[in-house]
Design a protein around this motif. Structure first.
Motif, PDB file in Angstrom:
ATOM      1  N   ALA A 261      30.540  26.971   2.967  1.00 57.53           N
ATOM      2  CA  ALA A 261      30.282  25.562   3.278  1.00 57.53           C
ATOM      3  C   ALA A 261      30.552  25.334   4.755  1.00 57.53           C
ATOM      4  CB  ALA A 261      31.163  24.658   2.429  1.00 57.53           C
ATOM      5  N   LEU A 262      29.489  25.122   5.524  1.00 57.71           N
ATOM      6  CA  LEU A 262      29.629  24.852   6.953  1.00 57.71           C
ATOM      7  C   LEU A 262      30.094  23.412   7.147  1.00 57.71           C
ATOM      8  CD1 LEU A 262      26.348  26.554   8.187  1.00 57.71           C
ATOM      9  CD2 LEU A 262      28.653  27.413   8.477  1.00 57.71           C
ATOM     10  N   CYS A 263      31.100  23.229   7.975  1.00 57.24           N
ATOM     11  CA  CYS A 263      31.630  21.891   8.221  1.00 57.24           C
ATOM     12  C   CYS A 263      30.811  21.210   9.312  1.00 57.24           C
ATOM     13  CB  CYS A 263      33.096  21.964   8.639  1.00 57.24           C
ATOM     14  SG  CYS A 263      34.157  22.737   7.401  1.00 57.24           S
ATOM     15  N   LEU A 264      30.557  19.924   9.137  1.00 59.39           N
ATOM     16  CA  LEU A 264      29.779  19.139  10.090  1.00 59.39           C
ATOM     17  C   LEU A 264      30.661  18.077  10.724  1.00 59.39           C
ATOM     18  CD1 LEU A 264      26.528  18.544   7.995  1.00 59.39           C
ATOM     19  CD2 LEU A 264      27.107  20.494   9.447  1.00 59.39           C
ATOM     20  N   ASN A 265      30.328  17.716  11.977  1.00 58.13           N
ATOM     21  CA  ASN A 265      31.044  16.621  12.613  1.00 58.13           C
ATOM     22  C   ASN A 265      30.380  15.287  12.267  1.00 58.13           C
ATOM     23  OD1 ASN A 265      28.730  16.475  14.184  1.00 58.13           O
ATOM     24  ND2 ASN A 265      29.656  17.434  15.979  1.00 58.13           N
ATOM     25  N   ALA A 266      30.829  14.214  12.905  1.00 57.85           N
ATOM     26  CA  ALA A 266      30.307  12.881  12.588  1.00 57.85           C
ATOM     27  C   ALA A 266      28.829  12.750  12.919  1.00 57.85           C
ATOM     28  CB  ALA A 266      31.101  11.815  13.350  1.00 57.85           C
ATOM     29  N   GLN A 267      28.332  13.577  13.819  1.00 57.29           N
ATOM     30  CA  GLN A 267      26.918  13.526  14.191  1.00 57.29           C
ATOM     31  C   GLN A 267      26.057  14.449  13.343  1.00 57.29           C
ATOM     32  OE1 GLN A 267      29.419  13.903  16.687  1.00 57.29           O
ATOM     33  NE2 GLN A 267      29.394  11.676  16.767  1.00 57.29           N
ATOM     34  N   GLY A 268      26.642  15.077  12.327  1.00 55.15           N
ATOM     35  CA  GLY A 268      25.874  15.955  11.465  1.00 55.15           C
ATOM     36  C   GLY A 268      25.647  17.322  12.061  1.00 55.15           C
ATOM     37  N   ARG A 269      26.341  17.647  13.120  1.00 56.15           N
ATOM     38  CA  ARG A 269      26.195  18.959  13.750  1.00 56.15           C
ATOM     39  C   ARG A 269      27.380  19.839  13.370  1.00 56.15           C
ATOM     40  NH1 ARG A 269      22.277  18.312  17.785  1.00 56.15           N
ATOM     41  NH2 ARG A 269      21.843  16.136  18.274  1.00 56.15           N
ATOM     42  N   ARG A 270      27.163  21.125  13.350  1.00 51.49           N
ATOM     43  CA  ARG A 270      28.220  22.049  12.950  1.00 51.49           C
ATOM     44  C   ARG A 270      29.341  22.048  13.982  1.00 51.49           C
ATOM     45  NH1 ARG A 270      23.659  26.585  11.547  1.00 51.49           N
ATOM     46  NH2 ARG A 270      22.687  25.403   9.859  1.00 51.49           N
ATOM     47  N   ASN A 271      30.560  22.049  13.481  1.00 48.60           N
ATOM     48  CA  ASN A 271      31.707  21.936  14.383  1.00 48.60           C
ATOM     49  C   ASN A 271      32.429  23.266  14.593  1.00 48.60           C
ATOM     50  OD1 ASN A 271      33.040  22.352  12.001  1.00 48.60           O
ATOM     51  ND2 ASN A 271      34.072  20.367  11.941  1.00 48.60           N
ATOM     52  N   GLY A 272      31.805  24.364  14.163  1.00 42.54           N
ATOM     53  CA  GLY A 272      32.427  25.670  14.386  1.00 42.54           C
ATOM     54  C   GLY A 272      33.416  26.075  13.317  1.00 42.54           C
ATOM     55  N   GLU A 273      33.443  25.332  12.211  1.00 46.84           N
ATOM     56  CA  GLU A 273      34.328  25.683  11.110  1.00 46.84           C
ATOM     57  C   GLU A 273      33.523  25.842   9.827  1.00 46.84           C
ATOM     58  OE1 GLU A 273      37.720  23.254  10.558  1.00 46.84           O
ATOM     59  OE2 GLU A 273      38.305  23.257  12.670  1.00 46.84           O
ATOM     60  N   ALA A 274      34.070  26.599   8.902  1.00 47.64           N
ATOM     61  CA  ALA A 274      33.443  26.771   7.591  1.00 47.64           C
ATOM     62  C   ALA A 274      34.524  27.036   6.566  1.00 47.64           C
ATOM     63  CB  ALA A 274      32.433  27.920   7.607  1.00 47.64           C
TER      64      ALA A 274
END
Length: 710
Positions: A261-274
């Motif tokens: 599960a790739l984590c997304l930031n508030a803008q819906g972009r990947r934040n480098g975490e999973a």
């Protein structure tokens, strides 16, 4: 037949084998025919590593030298020789099939699979199935030590076998002893049978997590739990990494289906975490040993996580998403920036015949806001990697008048993005009732250029108002009533900033001098003198830095505390009243007689009547520049009625006759707007239908650089 296999790396040995990413430098093996209890030739092969530097432990234990390894063959050739020699030995014994048997999991899972994956060559099928001698030994001898505490030496000692390692070369003694242990397990007293080998998954299985989908259809709830001992958090991933890249990083370990599960930031972009979920705790523990291993040139941090965290990221789905993801083993591509008018035919035409979509229109999933409006995002299914690669070549090509971004995606990202849209607050036509209570006198937020305020920066996130008052010390007596304002971040949590209104500019100066870089708990806090105008600007969502003031972003911080259980709920007026001038909606000031009845009290945080609640926008992850929302003004019913009957109040048109403009240049005037709408009929009456949001209204409505047209 079994092929007993032992190996060593240039780094750690024993329980830490493979944990330091060092390369394989030694392989020793021997074929054992179980029915006849015969053995083949014992083979020992050195492996030439790319980095011939050996650790002190490796030198001491193995006795190998860089000079000797420099003459060896590289790993790919050694593995080819391994297959050839094993086949030859099997033919001599009259056998054709075999399974590997190693001392534990580490050699296969933590050394061979990760190293060959990084060096981009494939392992033979025989390396995807093996027997763990330690587990087999514990099954055969239940009274022996726990599996995690077993070693070749302890197993040999348990059976009373010779344990003098100095009699043989390093690796040779280990294989001979393992063969002797196997023969003991095959004796008539034990008669052990090797039946259930360990398996390594050939590839990561995409698709929604089975337990999540089943649970969704059964009860549409998120109360399902995932074992906390099977989940890790990977941090520091390249932003473009996909679930397959993460699975490759954990090559050799078995990830649960749909478990990335790739984590997304508030803008819906990947934040480098999973978050990654493994099939069992043993695999998770092996994954933790890859902490700070490298993906390309970046090292990846690996930490424990909880099943609850995993469900928050990957646990959302809907019937539409479930149907979309029901097609297994598909490659998912995310498209971003689509025109809002784009149809399925437009997307299929954009992709073209060289990258056919699985199922045609059924392989497309458009992401929409709760009110049905398109977001500009879509997910596409492809049946193979070739089609997906062809699609990715169209990155930033034009569809209509917009360039389209294409990225690899995952099933968890589909679930997460679509769920976030469904849970987001819709725009004006269907807004719920968030409120902006208007500040009645005398407790107004300070304005003006007098520097009678201070800003605290770097507060501990656990700091409350009591901590701030203690930090201020004697200066608390100089704080204005209701003068402490803590700034919250986008999640409603303390941001580390606070503003305090002092009784005078001199008092603010003295506090800044006395308290600057004073410690609060374990952190020093910076204290700056500022004006009421600067404080108000930041509290409204702007930023204050060395280069001056920056206008508020789409998603703003808010004043704190956001709510107290003891507070009464303010009345909410309908949306039609949202654009009336604030003065018309202010509650009447209490008379001196009424206020005299209550004893005077001094409070340092904004009370209910004096607190500004911001209707912060529901920020949608994509497109990047998204609409803000016009807030509602809460006021007592009497004030609303007075405002509605006032003769000077503009009357709003029928629903559907109001449009809102956003993104205008700051110097835009009425003439430019009327020219923009040339050819359309707008409300006459000397352009009274054109309302510019003044600074006073903007501070309440939170609509920077916008006009409302009637």
């Amino acid at each position: 037949s079994l092929v007993v296999l032992f190996g060593a790396t240039a780094g750690a040995y024993g329980a830490k084998l493979g944990s330091d990413e060092r390369e394989l430098i030694l392989l020793v093996w021997q074929v054992v025919d179980l029915p006849s209890k015969k053995v083949g030739t014992l083979h020992k092969s050195l492996v030439k590593a790319d980095n011939l530097e050996l650790s002190d432990q490796c030198r001491e234990v193995s006795g190998l030298t860089p000079e000797g390894l420099g003459k060896a063959e590289p790993l790919d050739r050694v593995l080819q020789q391994f297959i050839q020699l094993v086949s030859s030995d099997l033919k001599v014994l009259g056998r054709s099939s075999y399974t590997l048997c190693s001392d534990g999991q580490l050699l296969i899972r933590q050394v061979l699979h990760p190293e060959t994956s990084k060096k981009n060559f494939l392992l033979s099928d025989c390396f995807y199935s093996f027997y763990d001698l330690r587990k087999e030994f514990h099954t055969c001898y239940p009274s022996s030590a726990a599996v995690k505490d077993q070693t070749i030496k302890t197993m040999a000692e348990y059976l009373g076998l010779g344990t003098d390692e100095t009699e043989e070369d390093f690796g040779v003694w280990q294989v001979k002893t393992m063969v002797a242990i196997i023969f003991s397990m095959l004796s008539e007293s034990c008669n052990h049978i090797f039946t259930e080998p360990e398996t390594v998954k050939y590839k990561y299985e995409t698709g929604p997590c089975l337990i999540l989908l089943l649970f969704f259809f059964l009860c549409s709830s998120k109360s399902e739990t995932v074992d906390n001992e099977t989940v890790i958090r990977a941090r520091g991933l390249p932003w473009q990494s996909s679930d397959q890249d993460i699975a490759r990083f954990f090559k050799g370990l078995n990830i649960a289906k749909g478990g990335v599960a790739l984590c997304l930031n508030a803008q819906g972009r990947r934040n480098g975490e999973a978050l990654v979920r493994f099939v069992n705790p043993e695999q998770r523990d092996l994954a933790l040993e890859r902490h700070k291993h490298h993906m390309g040139s970046r090292y990846i941090e690996v930490y424990k996580a909880t099943g609850e965290e995993f469900l928050k990221i990957a646990g959302g789905t809907s019937n539409e998403v479930a149907q979309f993801l029901s097609k297994e083993n598909q490659v998912i591509i995310r498209m971003r920036g689509l025109p809002f008018t784009a149809t399925q035919e437009d997307v299929l035409g954009f992709l073209g015949p060289e990258c056919p979509v699985t199922g045609g229109k059924e392989g497309l999933l458009f992401v929409k806001y709760p009110d049905g409006r398109p977001t500009g995002d879509a997910f596409v299914l492809f049946s193979c990697e070739e089609y997906a690669q062809n699609a990715l070549k169209k990155h930033k090509e034009i569809l209509g008048k917009r360039y389209i971004e294409l990225f690899r995606s995952t099933a968890a990202e589909v679930q997460q993005v679509v769920l976030n849209r469904y849970m987001s607050t819709p725009l004006i036509p269907t807004l719920p009732t968030p409120i902006i209570p208007v500040i009645p006198p005398p407790y107004t937020i300070a304005t003006g250029s007098i520097r009678d305020c201070v800003r605290l920066r770097g507060l501990p996130y656990t700091a409350g108002i009591d901590d701030i008052l203690e930090f201020m010390g004697d200066a608390t007596a100089d704080i204005k009533p209701h003068g402490v304002h803590m700034v919250l971040n986008q999640q409603g949590r303390p941001s580390g900033d606070a503003f305090i209104q002092m009784k005078s500019a001199d008092k603010a100066f003295m506090v800044a001098q006395k308290c600057h870089k004073k410690m609060m708990k374990d952190r020093y806090v910076e204290v700056f003198q500022c004006s009421g105008e600067e404080m108000n600007f930041v509290l409204m969502g702007g930023t204050l830095n060395r280069s001056g003031l920056s206008p508020p972003p789409c998603k703003l911080p808010c004043l704190s505390p956001p709510a107290y259980a003891a507070f009464q709920t303010a009345a909410v007026i309908p949306a039609e009243a949202a654009l009336y001038q604030p003065q018309a909606l202010l509650p009447a000031t209490r008379t001196p007689q009424a206020s005299a009845a209550a004893p005077p009290t001094v409070t340092y945080y904004p009370a209910q009547a004096a607190q500004l609640y911001m209707n912060y926008t529901a920020y949608y992850p994509s497109p990047p520049v998204s609409p803000t929302t016009v807030g509602y003004i809460a006021a007592p019913p009497g004030a609303v009625a007075a405002a509605a009957t006032a003769t000077h109040t503009p009357i709003l048109p029928q629903p559907g006759a109001l449009v809102r403009m956003q993104g205008l240049p700051y110097n835009t005037g009425m003439k430019e707007i009327l020219s923009f709408f040339q050819g359309y009929q707008y409300a006459p009456d000397d352009y009274n239908g054109l309302i510019q949001l003044s600074d006073q209204a903007r501070s309440v409505l939170q609509a920077p650089k916008e006009w409302v047209c009637l």
